[in-house]
Design a protein around this motif. Structure first.
Motif, short mmCIF file in Angstrom:
data_model
loop_
_atom_site.label_atom_id
_atom_site.label_comp_id
_atom_site.label_asym_id
_atom_site.label_seq_id
_atom_site.Cartn_x
_atom_site.Cartn_y
_atom_site.Cartn_z
N PRO A 137 -42.91 -42.46 10.38
CA PRO A 137 -41.44 -42.55 10.51
C PRO A 137 -41.04 -43.89 11.11
O PRO A 137 -40.90 -44.03 12.33
N TYR A 138 -40.81 -44.85 10.25
CA TYR A 138 -40.68 -46.24 10.67
C TYR A 138 -39.25 -46.66 10.97
O TYR A 138 -39.00 -47.81 11.34
N TRP A 139 -38.28 -45.76 10.78
CA TRP A 139 -36.89 -46.10 11.07
C TRP A 139 -36.30 -45.07 12.04
O TRP A 139 -36.75 -43.93 12.08
N PRO A 140 -35.31 -45.44 12.83
CA PRO A 140 -34.68 -44.48 13.75
C PRO A 140 -33.97 -43.38 12.97
O PRO A 140 -33.16 -43.66 12.09
N GLN A 141 -34.26 -42.13 13.31
CA GLN A 141 -33.83 -41.00 12.50
C GLN A 141 -32.37 -40.62 12.73
O GLN A 141 -31.68 -40.19 11.80
N ASN A 142 -31.90 -40.71 13.95
CA ASN A 142 -30.56 -40.21 14.30
C ASN A 142 -29.61 -41.36 14.60
O ASN A 142 -30.02 -42.43 15.06
N THR A 143 -28.33 -41.09 14.35
CA THR A 143 -27.31 -42.11 14.60
C THR A 143 -27.32 -42.54 16.07
O THR A 143 -27.31 -41.70 16.97
N GLY A 144 -27.38 -43.85 16.28
CA GLY A 144 -27.42 -44.39 17.64
C GLY A 144 -28.82 -44.68 18.14
O GLY A 144 -28.98 -45.40 19.14
N ASP A 145 -29.85 -44.14 17.49
CA ASP A 145 -31.23 -44.39 17.92
C ASP A 145 -31.63 -45.83 17.62
O ASP A 145 -31.11 -46.46 16.68
N ARG A 146 -32.57 -46.33 18.45
CA ARG A 146 -33.05 -47.71 18.29
C ARG A 146 -34.57 -47.72 18.17
O ARG A 146 -35.26 -46.87 18.73
N LEU A 147 -35.06 -48.67 17.40
CA LEU A 147 -36.49 -48.91 17.27
C LEU A 147 -36.75 -50.37 17.57
O LEU A 147 -36.21 -51.25 16.90
#
Length: 457
Positions: free
Chosen positions: A122-132
């Motif tokens: 899971p290489y991208w932030p799943q939820n709105t507002g999440d950061r990676l």
């Protein structure tokens, strides 16, 4: 294009084998991918980029290698980057490539977990507002918004380079309704997904190449770019100018093994023909009335669940089923199988008139593939009972094999634990001897020595 489809008819296995044989003449070196330090960066040991078409990284300090290939279709001025589903140790490399190539979209054609197997980190932030945060490259990926859909999800990501203080918007398209094995039941939803990607401008020349991936980056990814490029050429130069087979052979000179099974190949042809028909480029209807012309068989796409060391994912993945007649399909196949849920889409297997089909959940939309009108569509593709039974037997064999392996592992662990207990008991006995027997022997020796000197004097 239509004539090419008619000539193949029901000879899909032969047609696919011919493409594979002709592709064997492609002999491009892949020295970078096979270097010892890069092998851990490949998801599958036999799927890697050629040296001449690989995408080198510029901003990663430790390596310039990523399992990605630049595929060009000069006839329609299209460029795509096909890559594997990122591994845990290549997420930073993946986003560095997106930034360096100035890509506007990431097109994901798989789900993170399929058939209980992790197909992609899971290489991208799943939820709105999440950061990676990518520490190595200084990139930060932020989930700005997410629009879930029936067949695909659209996520707007903000990609920020903290060192350059620059931000870009990257669209993340995830097609969620490709089955765990085989191909979609109908080209309609796939063409709808392709249309959404096209409408965003993510495939145009004024932006960087779109990043297209599945698990290995050759099966579904190959189908996607072949459908897009062939339809684009039909739109610009006319349907007669499209040679699907030759286009695929040309693409395989950029990345090995594109389109992995005969079912994927047939689905690709059907999608191109149906897309051209929907665009008004051709007027003929697809004739799938022949019972031998079913689309979905039990052969796997690039969703084959790999063991710890992944199995070969090349043309040899075809399954050679033996056709046999089933008089009463209801005696061996239930009317409704367990729903398969992943992402925001849900599917069920159902039996209609002795034929097993993979449909989406009922919808009030009359254009939905699950409605009776769509069931009568010539583009509807079916899964016959015989091959589903073969798949069920294969899955049962895998389950039994896993149970045997689990039992063997437990037996080995039990033996190891017994040996550890024996070792601990021996250590305890040695310690006891040191604490009791050794002092006794020393005292006895001193007593004898003292008696000896006493009587001697």
């Amino acid at each position: 294009m239509e004539e090419e489809f008619r000539e193949i008819q029901n000879m899909w296995r032969h047609h696919y084998s011919t493409i594979c044989i002709e592709s064997r003449n492609i002999d491009h070196p892949a020295l970078e991918a096979l270097k010892p330090e890069n092998k851990s960066l490949n998801r599958y040991r036999d799927v890697y980029p050629y040296d001449h078409s690989r995408v080198p990284l510029k901003s990663v300090a430790k390596t310039d290698y990523i399992n990605a290939s630049l595929v060009e279709v000069p006839e329609v001025k299209r460029k795509y980057i096909l890559t594997q589903g990122p591994l845990g140790n290549t997420v930073d490399h993946f986003w560095s490539m997106v930034w360096e190539q100035n890509s506007k979209a990431v097109i994901m054609l798989n789900r993170v977990i399929e058939k209980g197997t992790l197909k992609c980190h899971p290489y991208w932030p799943q939820n709105t507002g999440d950061r990676l945060e990518c520490e190595e490259s200084g990139l930060v990926v932020t989930n700005d918004s997410c629009i879930p859909g029936e067949h695909y999800n659209l996520t707007s990501l903000i990609l920020t380079h903290s060192n350059l203080e620059e931000s870009r918007t990257v669209l993340h398209y995830q097609y969620t309704t490709w089955p765990d094995f085989g191909v979609p039941t109908s080209p309609d939803t796939f063409l709808e997904f392709l249309g959404a990607v096209r409408d965003s401008g993510s495939l145009e020349q004024d932006v960087g190449p779109a990043i297209v991936h599945c698990s290995a980056g050759i099966g579904r990814s190959g189908s996607f770019i072949l459908v897009d490029s062939c339809l684009l050429r039909a739109e610009t130069e006319g349907p007669d100018s499209v040679n699907i087979k030759q286009t695929l052979l040309n693409m395989r000179t950029y990345r090995m093994g594109l389109i992995q099974t005969e079912d994927q190949l047939k689905f690709t042809y059907l999608s191109i023909i149906e897309g051209a028909r929907q665009s008004g480029l051709i007027s003929s209807q697809l004739d799938l009335s022949d019972p031998g012309s079913e689309l979905i068989s039990s052969s796997s796409s690039d969703d084959e669940a790999p063991p710890p060391l992944p199995p070969p994912r090349s043309e040899s993945l075809q399954e050679k089923g033996v056709e046999k007649k089933i008089d009463d399909p209801f005696s061996s196949i239930p009317a409704t199988l367990e729903s398969l849920v992943n992402g925001d889409a849900e599917f069920v297997y159902s039996v209609v008139n002795g034929v097993v089909s993979l449909d989406s959940e009922p919808s009030s939309d009359p254009s939905s593939p699950s409605t009776p009108a769509a069931m009568d569509s010539p583009a509807k593709c079916i899964l016959n009972n015989n091959k589903l039974e073969e798949r069920k037997r294969e899955m049962e064999l895998r389950r039994r094999k896993k149970e045997d392996e689990r039992a063997n592992t437990e037996e080995k662990l039990r033996k190891i634990q017994e040996k550890m207990k024996e070792s601990e008991a021996w250590v305890s006995r040695k310690q006891n001897m040191k604490e009791t027997i050794l002092p006794f022997c020393v005292g006895l020796a001193m007593f004898l020595a003292g008696g000896y000197y006493y009587f001697r004097s």
